[in-house]
Design a protein around this motif. Structure first.
Motif, short mmCIF file in Angstrom:
data_model
loop_
_atom_site.label_atom_id
_atom_site.label_comp_id
_atom_site.label_asym_id
_atom_site.label_seq_id
_atom_site.Cartn_x
_atom_site.Cartn_y
_atom_site.Cartn_z
N ASP A 1 6.15 1.91 -5.65
CA ASP A 1 6.74 2.05 -4.32
C ASP A 1 7.34 3.45 -4.19
OD1 ASP A 1 6.56 -0.64 -2.94
OD2 ASP A 1 7.57 -1.23 -4.80
N LYS B 1 9.46 5.23 6.24
CA LYS B 1 8.54 4.14 5.93
C LYS B 1 8.79 2.93 6.82
CE LYS B 1 6.85 1.56 1.91
NZ LYS B 1 6.98 1.41 0.43
N ASN C 1 11.86 -3.02 0.20
CA ASN C 1 10.62 -3.04 1.00
C ASN C 1 10.89 -3.51 2.42
OD1 ASN C 1 10.97 -5.84 0.73
ND2 ASN C 1 9.49 -5.96 -0.96
#
Length: 841
Positions: free
Chosen positions: A523, A554, A609
């Motif tokens: 990641d 992101k 995430n």
């Protein structure tokens, strides 16, 4: 009559020496004037008088009185051969000088100030009353006097000489930065200070002594502060106001670090003899900093170029270290250090206790009837820093830090002594950094910082009989750049505007050779931030207001983080304090019970995430009252803190939620109290924290239950005493509630899940371990091999009474009876002695 005139002149001379010599004249010029006035001729060597300057006589004198005056002012012998010629000769090539150093404002003495002869190894430090004496000083020597937090001063040897042995009174002016920031100069022990913004600062060069410690270990020292705990005695698990260790931002010379402890958390990974200054902030942090939703721990090393080589070396029962600061030129210096464990060379009682504490309940410490084991463990760290001052306005710094822990482990079958298993574990963090400070005008300056940090933990596990190789890896790569611009609007108001960009990449990988299996997860996250801040400090009011805007490309997400820090002095004794902040964190450590590193290290760094691992955010406020009078400091602070976005996998649950994925929050609230009384020879303190700390996970039943580090009551006390100026002792104790744990359901302790038998846990964290108690003590003895070489002998004992403290408890299924469970108790350190010896020059 002449005798009284001469006495008056000497008095005037003595008074003049107590002040800064601002009206001095070169001795050669004064001699020229005297030659013309009295029609005489002086005979002397130019090199003997070239560097000397004195004050002119204040009144008209005869030739005889003038010669007496000169003899009283300098270390030269002026002698009239007749009424025409005067000879000048050197009394001694070397002579003693002395002085008494004190603070300009308070006039209090400054013990421990550095007194060094430039371009020489000769020097000393001031005594308790601020006095010093240097023997055998050359006539043309220059002497620099310095003290942390004060502006240095330089004198010629002649200025510090007194024909009447009256030591000159020397005052040092606090530096502007320290003058504005220091609130309490001695906080618990010399070297610990309280700043006006509420942060705590450890100056290791001035460090006194704390119970049980033989080094000024910052991550151990801050545990004396209220609101700071380590529920399992580990530096790698410092809990600030109920947070987990990964919620503490660690900075070393502006490099973000992802590893904090040697010996798997029992020893700080940062050499305390190189880390000059450490600032710890629990709340109200500057907008220049992000991450660390629980605290910010900012460490910095020497930032001033010296004139002579200095350094030191030391050894204790765990490690040995050395450092040296080498001026390469007037504006260039190289500082280097190294530290390594000695435990693989010599076995000590300290190592034995640390080893058993670190590796209990792991394969490493598990000899059985059918096998025996061997292990080899060592650690080291190193640093290097290059300091370059282009001129008075621009300075450049470049540095590197490396940290390493290594463990080799093997199992042998008792039947034939054949090797059945070979394992290795390596844990490293290396960082590179650079900075450029520019003072463009008197009111405008900038600082540009850039860094690279890499953290690796790698493990291999080779099973010889089956030829199976298991490898595991966790890697963090981060680069960052920050630009700060400072504007000094006036003496009370300063402004800060800045920009920061960080890119962080993380890797988690597991491979198995037989059967073949591989899992790799990578990641990367890019974060941009701009921040602004205003700081006001005048009279009785301190105010710092700021805001930080974070953008995550992101996730196309913008987070706004306001910060506030206010301190108002309401009377001479009382002050009010208000702090608040919003923060975020994008990296966290998960705890993997099924796929750990040899049973020793279970934690892995992972990136958010924004789904099952969200960005962690915190909101915190605190309000306090401070009392200060006659060196008695009392603080009472209430705090309220919410951290959202935590995951079940980074809490290390030993209950029915152990293998579940969920995210939730925790709320910590409480009151912190500290009373500290200092005097000339002693310092004593007591601290107490009451807090509640609860989880909330909506998908769990129950959804609300006590935090793993919910310590309701925690208290510590300590007493330092200077028996002699060079002999100090420290005694202190810690008491707190045992941390929560979960027991199995009585009468139904296990449950079947397919082919697996699991512990059937009761309500989460509904029980508490027995109270934790520990008494520690230490001593420190200083002595000199010479004026330039100082030595320190320190000794300490942790847990003097050898209390049998349980710091964690969980259960596992009994292998001989699947219907029952076995309690596993992790114990704290037993009675553990340590001794250190250091030499500094």
């Amino acid at each position: 009559m002449n005798k009284w005139i001469l006495y008056l002149l000497l008095c005037i001379s003595t008074i003049g020496q107590a002040q800064t010599a601002t009206n001095t004249t070169a001795l050669t010029a004064i001699i020229g004037t005297i030659e013309q006035q009295f029609n005489v001729k002086f005979s002397y060597a130019v090199e003997d008088v070239a560097s000397i300057a004195i004050e002119k006589p204040a009144i008209e004198l005869t030739l005889e009185q003038t010669i007496a005056y000169l003899n009283s002012k300098v270390l030269l012998n002026f002698k009239a051969l007749d009424n025409r010629y005067v000879t000048v000769s050197v009394l001694n090539k070397t002579f003693p000088v002395c002085g008494i150093v004190s603070d300009l404002d308070s006039q209090t003495s400054l013990p421990g100030a550095s007194v060094r002869i430039d371009n020489s190894s000769n020097g000393t430090i001031t005594a308790k009353n601020g006095a010093f004496t240097l023997d055998n000083v050359a006539l043309d020597a220059k002497i620099t006097i310095s003290y942390i937090g004060y502006e240095s001063r330089q004198f010629t040897a002649n200025e510090l000489f007194s024909a009447e042995n009256n030591c000159r009174k020397i005052v040092l002016k606090p530096s502007k930065e320290e003058l504005n920031q220091v609130l309490i100069n001695v906080y618990l022990t010399p070297g610990l200070q309280k700043y006006i913004d509420g942060s705590t600062v450890l100056n290791t060069k001035k460090f006194g002594i704390l119970p049980g410690l033989v080094d000024p270990d910052v991550l151990q020292s801050i545990q004396a502060l209220p609101g700071v705990e380590s529920t399992n005695e580990s530096i790698a698990n410092i809990n600030v106001r109920g947070g987990t260790n990964d919620q503490n931002l660690m900075l070393w010379d502006n490099i973000k670090m992802y590893h904090s402890g040697h010996f798997f958390g029992l020893i700080s990974a940062y050499n305390p003899n190189v880390t000059n200054k450490v600032t710890v902030s629990k709340n109200g942090t500057s907008a220049a900093y992000s991450d660390g939703v629980s605290s910010t721990i900012n460490m910095s090393t020497n930032d001033h170029i010296g004139t002579t080589i200095s350094g030191g070396a030391g050894v204790n029962l765990i490690s040995a270290d050395a450092f040296v600061e080498i001026p390469l030129a007037k504006n260039l210096e190289l500082d280097i250090s190294a530290r390594r464990s000695v435990t693989d060379l010599i076995n000590t009682p300290t190592f034995t206790n640390y080893y058993q504490r670190s590796f209990q309940d792991t394969e490493i410490n598990a000899d059985t009837a059918d096998k025996n084991t061997t292990s080899d463990f060592y650690f080291y760290d190193f640093t290097a820093k290059l300091l370059f001052d282009l001129n008075d306005k621009h300075s450049f710094r470049a540095n590197i830090i490396g940290i390493n822990n290594a463990l080799n482990y093997a199992e042998y079958s008792n039947a034939d002594q054949s090797e059945s298993k070979v394992s290795q574990l390596s844990q490293k963090n290396i960082g590179y950094g650079g900075s450029w400070k520019g003072q463009w005008t008197d009111v405008f300056s900038t600082e540009l910082v850039t860094y690279f940090s890499r953290y690796n933990i790698d493990a291999t596990d080779y099973r010889v009989p089956t030829d199976q190789l298991l490898t595991e890896a966790n890697e963090v790569l981060e680069t960052g750049t920050k630009l700060n611009a400072y504007y000094k609007a006036n003496s009370s108001l300063s402004l800060l505007l800045g920009y920061q960009v960080n890119e962080t990449g993380m890797l988690n990988q597991t491979t198995v050779s037989a059967p073949s299996y591989s899992s790799t997860k990578k990641d990367v996250l890019l974060n941009h931030a701009v921040f602004a801040e205003a700081e006001y400090n005048k009279n009785n009011t301190y105010l710092r207001l700021g805001a930080r805007l974070n953008y995550f490309k992101k996730f196309d997400k913008l987070l706004v983080e306001p910060r506030i820090n206010i301190r108002q002095q309401v009377s001479k004794q009382f002050a009010l304090k208000l702090e608040g902040e919003f923060k975020n964190q994008t990296a966290t450590q998960i705890i993997d019970f099924e796929d750990d590193f040899l049973g020793v290290e279970k934690r892995r760094w992972v990136l958010v995430n924004n789904e099952d691992i969200p960005i962690a955010t915190s909101k915190q406020s605190s309000f306090g009252i401070e009392f200060k009078q006659n060196k008695l400091n009392i603080e009472l602070t209430g705090f309220y803190k919410i951290v959202d976005g935590i995951t079940a996998s980074n809490q290390g649950f030993y209950n029915n939620f152990q293998y579940k994925n969920a995210h939730g929050s925790y709320t910590a609230k409480g009151v912190e109290f500290l009373a500290n009384k200092t005097a000339r020879r002693y310092s004593t303190w007591i601290s107490y924290t009451y807090s509640t700390n609860d989880y909330e996970f909506d998908s769990f039943t129950p959804s609300t239950f006590p935090n793993n580090v919910d310590i309701r009551h925690s208290a510590s006390l300590g007493f330092n005493y200077d028996i002699l100026d060079n002999l100090k002792i420290s005694v202190g104790g810690i008491w707190r509630n045992g941390q929560p744990y979960t027991r199995p359901v009585e009468g139904n302790e296990t449950v079947q899940n397919g082919n697996n038998t699991l512990v059937n846990y009761d309500a989460p964290n509904s029980e508490n371990l027995d109270d934790f108690m520990r008494l520690d003590a230490s001593f420190s003895y200083n002595f000199n091999f010479s004026p330039a070489i100082k030595a320190t002998l320190r000794g300490g004992i942790i847990n003097i009474t050898n209390e049998d403290n349980v710091i964690n408890r969980y259960y596992k299924v009994d292998p001989n009876d699947n219907s029952n469970t076995i309690a596993v108790n992790n114990k704290s350190l037993g009675m553990t002695p340590n001794v250190s010896f250091r030499v500094n020059f």
